[in-house]
Enzyme design. Structure first.
Site, PDB file in Angstrom:
ATOM      1  N   TYR A  97     -11.400  11.597  15.638  1.00  0.00           N
ATOM      2  CA  TYR A  97     -12.049  11.686  14.316  1.00  0.00           C
ATOM      3  C   TYR A  97     -12.607  13.095  14.083  1.00  0.00           C
ATOM      4  O   TYR A  97     -12.409  13.689  13.009  1.00  0.00           O
ATOM      5  CB  TYR A  97     -13.153  10.631  14.255  1.00  0.00           C
ATOM      6  CG  TYR A  97     -13.814  10.454  12.914  1.00  0.00           C
ATOM      7  CD1 TYR A  97     -13.219   9.683  11.907  1.00  0.00           C
ATOM      8  CD2 TYR A  97     -15.051  11.032  12.644  1.00  0.00           C
ATOM      9  CE1 TYR A  97     -13.851   9.505  10.676  1.00  0.00           C
ATOM     10  CE2 TYR A  97     -15.683  10.849  11.422  1.00  0.00           C
ATOM     11  CZ  TYR A  97     -15.076  10.093  10.440  1.00  0.00           C
ATOM     12  OH  TYR A  97     -15.700   9.912   9.220  1.00  0.00           O
ATOM     13  N   SER A 101     -16.945  15.278   7.542  1.00  0.00           N
ATOM     14  CA  SER A 101     -18.075  14.525   8.106  1.00  0.00           C
ATOM     15  C   SER A 101     -18.988  15.497   8.841  1.00  0.00           C
ATOM     16  O   SER A 101     -18.533  16.536   9.340  1.00  0.00           O
ATOM     17  CB  SER A 101     -17.555  13.486   9.098  1.00  0.00           C
ATOM     18  OG  SER A 101     -18.632  12.960   9.847  1.00  0.00           O
ATOM     19  N   ILE A 121     -23.568   7.009   6.233  1.00  0.00           N
ATOM     20  CA  ILE A 121     -23.638   6.360   4.925  1.00  0.00           C
ATOM     21  C   ILE A 121     -23.385   4.857   5.118  1.00  0.00           C
ATOM     22  O   ILE A 121     -22.501   4.467   5.899  1.00  0.00           O
ATOM     23  CB  ILE A 121     -22.580   6.954   3.959  1.00  0.00           C
ATOM     24  CG1 ILE A 121     -22.626   8.505   3.969  1.00  0.00           C
ATOM     25  CG2 ILE A 121     -22.761   6.412   2.555  1.00  0.00           C
ATOM     26  CD1 ILE A 121     -23.940   9.143   3.558  1.00  0.00           C
ATOM     27  N   VAL A 154      -1.937   7.029   2.738  1.00  0.00           N
ATOM     28  CA  VAL A 154      -1.924   8.494   2.649  1.00  0.00           C
ATOM     29  C   VAL A 154      -1.183   9.157   3.811  1.00  0.00           C
ATOM     30  O   VAL A 154      -0.750  10.304   3.699  1.00  0.00           O
ATOM     31  CB  VAL A 154      -3.361   9.079   2.549  1.00  0.00           C
ATOM     32  CG1 VAL A 154      -4.033   8.666   1.244  1.00  0.00           C
ATOM     33  CG2 VAL A 154      -4.210   8.708   3.761  1.00  0.00           C
ATOM     34  N   LYS A 193     -11.536  15.709  11.207  1.00  0.00           N
ATOM     35  CA  LYS A 193     -12.503  16.137  10.191  1.00  0.00           C
ATOM     36  C   LYS A 193     -12.781  17.650  10.262  1.00  0.00           C
ATOM     37  O   LYS A 193     -13.058  18.282   9.233  1.00  0.00           O
ATOM     38  CB  LYS A 193     -13.805  15.346  10.322  1.00  0.00           C
ATOM     39  CG  LYS A 193     -13.661  13.849   9.989  1.00  0.00           C
ATOM     40  CD  LYS A 193     -13.207  13.626   8.556  1.00  0.00           C
ATOM     41  CE  LYS A 193     -13.276  12.163   8.152  1.00  0.00           C
ATOM     42  NZ  LYS A 193     -12.779  11.944   6.775  1.00  0.00           N
ATOM     43  N   ASN A 224     -10.366  10.968   0.141  1.00  0.00           N
ATOM     44  CA  ASN A 224     -11.463  10.189   0.722  1.00  0.00           C
ATOM     45  C   ASN A 224     -11.013   9.192   1.794  1.00  0.00           C
ATOM     46  O   ASN A 224     -11.813   8.822   2.654  1.00  0.00           O
ATOM     47  CB  ASN A 224     -12.189   9.460  -0.428  1.00  0.00           C
ATOM     48  CG  ASN A 224     -13.112   8.385   0.054  1.00  0.00           C
ATOM     49  OD1 ASN A 224     -14.230   8.663   0.503  1.00  0.00           O
ATOM     50  ND2 ASN A 224     -12.672   7.128   0.007  1.00  0.00           N
ATOM     51  N   ALA A 284     -11.699  15.869  15.568  1.00  0.00           N
ATOM     52  CA  ALA A 284     -10.583  16.825  15.460  1.00  0.00           C
ATOM     53  C   ALA A 284     -10.036  16.807  14.041  1.00  0.00           C
ATOM     54  O   ALA A 284      -9.807  17.860  13.430  1.00  0.00           O
ATOM     55  CB  ALA A 284      -9.486  16.468  16.461  1.00  0.00           C
TER      56      ALA A 284
HETATM   57  P1  NAP Z   1     -14.462   2.628   4.330  1.00  0.00           P
HETATM   58  O1  NAP Z   1     -15.549   1.774   3.757  1.00  0.00           O
HETATM   59  O2  NAP Z   1     -13.792   2.212   5.577  1.00  0.00           O
HETATM   60  O3  NAP Z   1     -13.377   2.869   3.173  1.00  0.00           O
HETATM   61  C1  NAP Z   1     -12.224   3.605   3.418  1.00  0.00           C
HETATM   62  C2  NAP Z   1     -11.116   3.087   2.553  1.00  0.00           C
HETATM   63  O4  NAP Z   1      -9.927   3.814   2.888  1.00  0.00           O
HETATM   64  C3  NAP Z   1     -10.811   1.622   2.813  1.00  0.00           C
HETATM   65  O5  NAP Z   1     -10.630   0.918   1.606  1.00  0.00           O
HETATM   66  C4  NAP Z   1      -9.540   1.686   3.618  1.00  0.00           C
HETATM   67  O6  NAP Z   1      -8.686   0.571   3.485  1.00  0.00           O
HETATM   68  C5  NAP Z   1      -8.870   2.905   3.036  1.00  0.00           C
HETATM   69  N1  NAP Z   1      -7.824   3.388   3.916  1.00  0.00           N
HETATM   70  C6  NAP Z   1      -7.742   3.304   5.265  1.00  0.00           C
HETATM   71  N2  NAP Z   1      -6.601   3.825   5.709  1.00  0.00           N
HETATM   72  C7  NAP Z   1      -5.933   4.261   4.616  1.00  0.00           C
HETATM   73  C8  NAP Z   1      -4.685   4.888   4.426  1.00  0.00           C
HETATM   74  N3  NAP Z   1      -3.862   5.163   5.455  1.00  0.00           N
HETATM   75  N4  NAP Z   1      -4.301   5.196   3.164  1.00  0.00           N
HETATM   76  C9  NAP Z   1      -5.086   4.902   2.107  1.00  0.00           C
HETATM   77  N5  NAP Z   1      -6.275   4.292   2.227  1.00  0.00           N
HETATM   78  C10 NAP Z   1      -6.703   3.977   3.468  1.00  0.00           C
HETATM   79  O7  NAP Z   1     -14.979   4.118   4.599  1.00  0.00           O
HETATM   80  P2  NAP Z   1     -16.186   4.961   3.948  1.00  0.00           P
HETATM   81  O8  NAP Z   1     -17.355   4.815   4.843  1.00  0.00           O
HETATM   82  O9  NAP Z   1     -16.301   4.683   2.502  1.00  0.00           O
HETATM   83  O10 NAP Z   1     -15.603   6.427   4.178  1.00  0.00           O
HETATM   84  C11 NAP Z   1     -14.943   7.176   3.178  1.00  0.00           C
HETATM   85  C12 NAP Z   1     -14.678   8.564   3.717  1.00  0.00           C
HETATM   86  O11 NAP Z   1     -15.927   9.166   4.094  1.00  0.00           O
HETATM   87  C13 NAP Z   1     -13.811   8.589   4.977  1.00  0.00           C
HETATM   88  O12 NAP Z   1     -12.974   9.702   4.958  1.00  0.00           O
HETATM   89  C14 NAP Z   1     -14.832   8.724   6.092  1.00  0.00           C
HETATM   90  O13 NAP Z   1     -14.273   9.291   7.246  1.00  0.00           O
HETATM   91  C15 NAP Z   1     -15.851   9.611   5.441  1.00  0.00           C
HETATM   92  N6  NAP Z   1     -17.177   9.539   6.038  1.00  0.00           N
HETATM   93  C16 NAP Z   1     -17.880   8.380   6.061  1.00  0.00           C
HETATM   94  C17 NAP Z   1     -19.114   8.349   6.643  1.00  0.00           C
HETATM   95  C18 NAP Z   1     -19.949   7.108   6.693  1.00  0.00           C
HETATM   96  O14 NAP Z   1     -21.001   7.139   7.313  1.00  0.00           O
HETATM   97  N7  NAP Z   1     -19.553   6.024   6.066  1.00  0.00           N
HETATM   98  C19 NAP Z   1     -19.659   9.515   7.206  1.00  0.00           C
HETATM   99  C20 NAP Z   1     -18.915  10.681   7.154  1.00  0.00           C
HETATM  100  C21 NAP Z   1     -17.670  10.689   6.564  1.00  0.00           C
HETATM  101  P3  NAP Z   1      -8.841  -0.666   4.562  1.00  0.00           P
HETATM  102  O15 NAP Z   1      -9.998  -1.453   4.031  1.00  0.00           O
HETATM  103  O16 NAP Z   1      -7.561  -1.388   4.471  1.00  0.00           O
HETATM  104  O17 NAP Z   1      -9.081  -0.038   5.886  1.00  0.00           O
END
Ligand code: NAP
Length: 247
Positions: free
Chosen positions: A155, A142, A188, A64, A159, A90, A157
């Site tokens: 992060y 977030s 999560i 992205v 979000k 996402n 900044a």
């Molecule tokens: P995750 O398990 O790390 O999944 C994120 C996915 O995005 C991974 O498959 C990753 O691929 C992919 N990705 C990374 N860089 C990318 C890029 N440049 N282009 C396209 N895809 C890319 O994360 P998650 O916990 O599901 O989080 C999803 C969203 O929720 C994120 O925006 C995160 O900041 C937000 N969020 C999460 C939490 C939490 O507690 N988990 C809390 C608040 C917000 P790779 O496997 O290759 O890295």
């Protein structure tokens, strides 16, 4: 009645975690899903799982942070399915370090993916939604964007920027029939959070009034509501899903 019957949805970063759960749930609710991720193996896996369950899905690899990839993602979706109803921005990464230790590279990487990535994908998809006169954009922010977090200058900044962009686009695109909202998950249970040391994880749980981490499926359910026609008057909202941690 399926809540997203025949809607075309792009979900970035849907190879795993919250994105993957969202892709599976949207497909279950009748959407034609475009699974997108930087990791082809993971992304293909999600798309295959959806098709095996009888749903419709294709995988499009996109980093992205690259404008050409975002453009290709929008073009491929429109070519394959003829429209784009839903975009879930996402994809996101962590590169944590305290202010004094954070490198320029760490700062730039997170801004490129978590902030510019959202801009790139939305700018690529918006003209198609404008033409349709309808669309839903869900930006994943977030809770740390609301209250800050130790070791996350980059992060937070990015979000917080996502919330800002959501409000701008709610104004700019609302008139064109497009709803743009931001979701702020708390902690999560995904791979992203598994990289957090156990001691900090326990401390995080203690701060949550519900006393536990959230499940990716629970976040996906909120995305489903926002993407569905049930949420047609919700625009420019910033919705937390965090077990009460921000109370
Ligand atoms: P995750 O398990 O790390 O999944 C994120 C996915 O995005 C991974 O498959 C990753 O691929 C992919 N990705 C990374 N860089 C990318 C890029 N440049 N282009 C396209 N895809 C890319 O994360 P998650 O916990 O599901 O989080 C999803 C969203 O929720 C994120 O925006 C995160 O900041 C937000 N969020 C999460 C939490 C939490 O507690 N988990 C809390 C608040 C917000 P790779 O496997 O290759 O890295």
């Amino acid at each position: 009645m399926n809540r997203l019957q025949d809607k075309v949805a792009i979900i970035t970063g849907s190879g795993r975690g919250i994105g993957r759960e969202t892709a599976l749930l949207f497909a279950h609710e009748g959407a034609k899903v475009v699974v997108s991720d930087i990791d082809s193996a993971l992304g293909e896996q999600t798309a295959t799982e959806i098709r095996r369950a009888g749903g419709t899905a294709i995988f499009v690899r996109a980093d992205v942070s690259q404008r050409a990839d975002a453009q290709l993602l929008a073009e491929t979706t429109a070519k394959e399915f003829g429209r784009i109803d839903i975009l879930v921005n996402n994809a996101g990464i962590l590169r944590d370090a305290t202010l004094l230790k954070m490198t320029e590279e760490q700062f730039d990487q997170v801004i490129s993916v978590n902030l510019k990535g959202v801009f790139n994908c939305t700018q690529a998809v918006a003209p198609i939604m404008i033409q349709q006169g309808k669309g839903k954009i869900i930006n994943v922010s977030s809770v740390v964007a609301l209250y800050g977090n130790f070791g996350q200058t980059n992060y937070v900044a990015a979000k917080a920027g996502v919330i800002g962009m959501t409000k701008v686009w709610a104004r700019e695109l609302g008139r064109k029939g497009i709803c743009v909202n931001a979701v702020c998950p708390g902690f999560i249970s995904t791979e992203m959070v598994k990289s957090v040391p156990e001691k900090i994880l326990e401390a995080m749980k203690e701060k949550v009034p519900l006393g536990r981490l959230g499940e990716p499926r629970e976040v996906a359910q909120l995305f489903l509501f926002l993407a569905s026609d049930e949420a047609n008057y919700i625009n420019g909202a910033v919705i937390s899903i965090d077990g009460g941690i921000t109370v």
